[in-house]
Scaffold this motif. Structure first.
Motif, PDB file in Angstrom:
ATOM      1  N   ASP A  24      -3.950  -0.739  -0.009  1.00  0.00           N
ATOM      2  CA  ASP A  24      -4.287  -1.109  -1.388  1.00  0.00           C
ATOM      3  C   ASP A  24      -5.457  -0.281  -1.913  1.00  0.00           C
ATOM      4  N   ASP A  27      -4.209   3.209  -2.798  1.00  0.00           N
ATOM      5  CA  ASP A  27      -3.493   3.201  -4.072  1.00  0.00           C
ATOM      6  C   ASP A  27      -4.438   3.029  -5.258  1.00  0.00           C
ATOM      7  N   ASN A  30      -6.197   6.359  -5.913  1.00  0.00           N
ATOM      8  CA  ASN A  30      -5.273   7.299  -6.561  1.00  0.00           C
ATOM      9  C   ASN A  30      -5.033   6.928  -8.021  1.00  0.00           C
ATOM     10  N   GLN A  31      -4.924   5.647  -8.312  1.00  0.00           N
ATOM     11  CA  GLN A  31      -4.722   5.208  -9.693  1.00  0.00           C
ATOM     12  C   GLN A  31      -5.944   5.552 -10.546  1.00  0.00           C
ATOM     13  N   ALA A  49       2.620   6.368  -3.742  1.00  0.00           N
ATOM     14  CA  ALA A  49       1.923   5.224  -3.160  1.00  0.00           C
ATOM     15  C   ALA A  49       1.941   5.329  -1.640  1.00  0.00           C
ATOM     16  N   TYR A  50       1.023   4.643  -1.008  1.00  0.00           N
ATOM     17  CA  TYR A  50       0.966   4.617   0.444  1.00  0.00           C
ATOM     18  C   TYR A  50       2.236   3.954   0.974  1.00  0.00           C
ATOM     19  N   ARG A  52       4.642   1.626   2.748  1.00  0.00           N
ATOM     20  CA  ARG A  52       4.524   0.294   3.330  1.00  0.00           C
ATOM     21  C   ARG A  52       5.887  -0.140   3.846  1.00  0.00           C
TER      22      ARG A  52
END
Length: 79
Positions: A24, A27, A30-31, A49-50, A52
């Motif tokens: 989280d 992410d 990055n956002q 995204a990472y 998962r």
């Protein structure tokens, strides 16, 4: 392994609170980078995204129809 299977399957193994929090955080950073960066032509790059483990869908989690007492009795009488 028991916790992983209860959480959704073998692919959940190793995904504790710390790993979910790290994903989280990755992410979120990055956002934030996409939102505040100075990009050419005003278009920010797509940052994946990472990865998962995938959660099971509702169709996969639907249990079978419960058996009636008569069906259970017949099952044990077949022996």
């Amino acid at each position: 392994m028991t916790t992983a299977l209860a959480s959704g399957g073998r692919e959940q193994f190793g995904w504790g609170q710390d790993r979910h929090l790290a994903a989280d955080l990755f992410d979120a950073i990055n956002q934030n980078t996409r939102a505040t960066g100075q990009w050419e032509k005003g278009k920010s790059p797509k940052i994946p995204a990472y990865p998962r483990p995938q959660a099971k869908t509702a169709a996969e989690e639907t249990p079978a129809r419960p058996r009636s007492v008569a069906e259970i009795y017949q099952h044990f009488q077949r022996r």
